[in-house]
Design a protein around this motif. Sequence first.
Motif, PDB file in Angstrom:
ATOM      1  N   PHE A  53      26.820  26.179 -26.121  1.00 11.46           N
ATOM      2  CA  PHE A  53      26.903  25.724 -24.739  1.00 11.46           C
ATOM      3  C   PHE A  53      27.833  26.619 -23.922  1.00 11.46           C
ATOM      4  O   PHE A  53      27.569  26.903 -22.749  1.00 11.46           O
ATOM      5  CB  PHE A  53      27.371  24.268 -24.678  1.00 11.46           C
ATOM      6  CG  PHE A  53      27.477  23.756 -23.281  1.00 11.46           C
ATOM      7  CD1 PHE A  53      26.348  23.416 -22.571  1.00 11.46           C
ATOM      8  CD2 PHE A  53      28.705  23.639 -22.666  1.00 11.46           C
ATOM      9  CE1 PHE A  53      26.434  22.971 -21.263  1.00 11.46           C
ATOM     10  CE2 PHE A  53      28.808  23.190 -21.365  1.00 11.46           C
ATOM     11  CZ  PHE A  53      27.673  22.850 -20.666  1.00 11.46           C
ATOM     12  N   LEU A  54      28.918  27.086 -24.535  1.00 12.49           N
ATOM     13  CA  LEU A  54      29.839  27.973 -23.824  1.00 12.49           C
ATOM     14  C   LEU A  54      29.181  29.293 -23.447  1.00 12.49           C
ATOM     15  O   LEU A  54      29.559  29.909 -22.448  1.00 12.49           O
ATOM     16  CB  LEU A  54      31.088  28.230 -24.658  1.00 12.49           C
ATOM     17  CG  LEU A  54      32.133  27.121 -24.639  1.00 12.49           C
ATOM     18  CD1 LEU A  54      33.284  27.456 -25.568  1.00 12.49           C
ATOM     19  CD2 LEU A  54      32.638  26.866 -23.239  1.00 12.49           C
ATOM     20  N   VAL A  55      28.204  29.718 -24.210  1.00 10.26           N
ATOM     21  CA  VAL A  55      27.460  30.930 -23.848  1.00 10.26           C
ATOM     22  C   VAL A  55      26.766  30.727 -22.508  1.00 10.26           C
ATOM     23  O   VAL A  55      26.746  31.620 -21.665  1.00 10.26           O
ATOM     24  CB  VAL A  55      26.461  31.316 -24.959  1.00 10.26           C
ATOM     25  CG1 VAL A  55      25.520  32.408 -24.509  1.00 10.26           C
ATOM     26  CG2 VAL A  55      27.211  31.751 -26.213  1.00 10.26           C
ATOM     27  N   SER A  56      26.209  29.520 -22.305  1.00  8.18           N
ATOM     28  CA  SER A  56      25.561  29.261 -21.015  1.00  8.18           C
ATOM     29  C   SER A  56      26.586  29.211 -19.874  1.00  8.18           C
ATOM     30  O   SER A  56      26.258  29.559 -18.744  1.00  8.18           O
ATOM     31  CB  SER A  56      24.734  27.979 -21.068  1.00  8.18           C
ATOM     32  OG  SER A  56      25.566  26.851 -21.193  1.00  8.18           O
ATOM     33  N   VAL A  57      27.814  28.792 -20.184  1.00 13.28           N
ATOM     34  CA  VAL A  57      28.867  28.832 -19.156  1.00 13.28           C
ATOM     35  C   VAL A  57      29.212  30.283 -18.843  1.00 13.28           C
ATOM     36  O   VAL A  57      29.336  30.662 -17.680  1.00 13.28           O
ATOM     37  CB  VAL A  57      30.117  28.052 -19.632  1.00 13.28           C
ATOM     38  CG1 VAL A  57      31.263  28.207 -18.641  1.00 13.28           C
ATOM     39  CG2 VAL A  57      29.792  26.583 -19.830  1.00 13.28           C
TER      40      VAL A  57
ATOM     41  N   LEU B 159      27.308  32.845 -19.171  1.00 13.31           N
ATOM     42  CA  LEU B 159      26.182  33.476 -18.490  1.00 13.31           C
ATOM     43  C   LEU B 159      26.029  32.989 -17.052  1.00 13.31           C
ATOM     44  O   LEU B 159      25.218  33.527 -16.297  1.00 13.31           O
ATOM     45  CB  LEU B 159      24.883  33.230 -19.260  1.00 13.31           C
ATOM     46  CG  LEU B 159      24.767  33.930 -20.616  1.00 13.31           C
ATOM     47  CD1 LEU B 159      23.501  33.480 -21.337  1.00 13.31           C
ATOM     48  CD2 LEU B 159      24.764  35.439 -20.431  1.00 13.31           C
ATOM     49  N   GLY B 160      26.763  31.967 -16.668  1.00 12.66           N
ATOM     50  CA  GLY B 160      26.720  31.458 -15.307  1.00 12.66           C
ATOM     51  C   GLY B 160      25.679  30.376 -15.078  1.00 12.66           C
ATOM     52  O   GLY B 160      25.429  30.009 -13.940  1.00 12.66           O
ATOM     53  N   TYR B 161      25.070  29.844 -16.119  1.00 15.22           N
ATOM     54  CA  TYR B 161      24.091  28.767 -15.951  1.00 15.22           C
ATOM     55  C   TYR B 161      24.771  27.460 -15.577  1.00 15.22           C
ATOM     56  O   TYR B 161      24.181  26.612 -14.922  1.00 15.22           O
ATOM     57  CB  TYR B 161      23.276  28.552 -17.216  1.00 15.22           C
ATOM     58  CG  TYR B 161      22.503  29.756 -17.689  1.00 15.22           C
ATOM     59  CD1 TYR B 161      22.161  30.796 -16.837  1.00 15.22           C
ATOM     60  CD2 TYR B 161      22.091  29.862 -19.006  1.00 15.22           C
ATOM     61  CE1 TYR B 161      21.459  31.894 -17.273  1.00 15.22           C
ATOM     62  CE2 TYR B 161      21.376  30.955 -19.457  1.00 15.22           C
ATOM     63  CZ  TYR B 161      21.076  31.959 -18.588  1.00 15.22           C
ATOM     64  OH  TYR B 161      20.377  33.046 -19.034  1.00 15.22           O
ATOM     65  N   VAL B 162      25.998  27.283 -16.048  1.00 18.70           N
ATOM     66  CA  VAL B 162      26.784  26.086 -15.774  1.00 18.70           C
ATOM     67  C   VAL B 162      28.081  26.549 -15.119  1.00 18.70           C
ATOM     68  O   VAL B 162      28.705  27.493 -15.616  1.00 18.70           O
ATOM     69  CB  VAL B 162      27.096  25.321 -17.090  1.00 18.70           C
ATOM     70  CG1 VAL B 162      27.945  24.104 -16.813  1.00 18.70           C
ATOM     71  CG2 VAL B 162      25.817  24.931 -17.800  1.00 18.70           C
ATOM     72  N   PRO B 163      28.500  25.916 -14.023  1.00 16.67           N
ATOM     73  CA  PRO B 163      29.765  26.315 -13.403  1.00 16.67           C
ATOM     74  C   PRO B 163      30.948  26.136 -14.354  1.00 16.67           C
ATOM     75  O   PRO B 163      31.049  25.126 -15.059  1.00 16.67           O
ATOM     76  CB  PRO B 163      29.883  25.372 -12.197  1.00 16.67           C
ATOM     77  CG  PRO B 163      28.486  24.965 -11.898  1.00 16.67           C
ATOM     78  CD  PRO B 163      27.779  24.926 -13.222  1.00 16.67           C
ATOM     79  N   ALA B 164      31.815  27.118 -14.364  1.00 13.76           N
ATOM     80  CA  ALA B 164      32.947  27.107 -15.302  1.00 13.76           C
ATOM     81  C   ALA B 164      33.936  26.001 -14.998  1.00 13.76           C
ATOM     82  O   ALA B 164      34.662  25.574 -15.896  1.00 13.76           O
ATOM     83  CB  ALA B 164      33.657  28.454 -15.268  1.00 13.76           C
TER      84      ALA B 164
END
Length: 128
Positions: A76-80, A82-87
């Motif tokens: 899930f942190l990879v998606s953060v 990559l910018g898919y989820v706001p940090a």
Amino acid sequence: MMRELRKVLNWKFWGMMLIFGLLIPWVFKQGGSSVQPYSVIISLFILNSIFSVYAGSFLRKNGSFWYLLIVWPLIFLVSVWLGYVPAIYGYAFAVLYFVLSIFSYTAGQEDDVDIEKQIPIDGGIKDV
């Protein structure tokens, strides 16, 4: 030994981690700003929390090592990253998923026998 390893290396389970951790956040990001509030509630909170509980119970049921629990939040942190989820809340959700998977991994172990309190019988029972 190989059978137990094969259970943990279940491709469906690890594929579901990729779907819930990378694909679903990417799909909601592509939806635009009108879908963004719903993605937080539906995807990040409800679906991924349920999957975190499932991941912990799946790993416990298959006798996996506890340190495999960190794989799901890392995906899930990879998606953060990559910018898919706001940090701003992505890191908090990753911690939440880790905590939920730990709780489901250790659930039901409260009634386990404490080894320290058992009487050793190496030399036989002499004084009880």
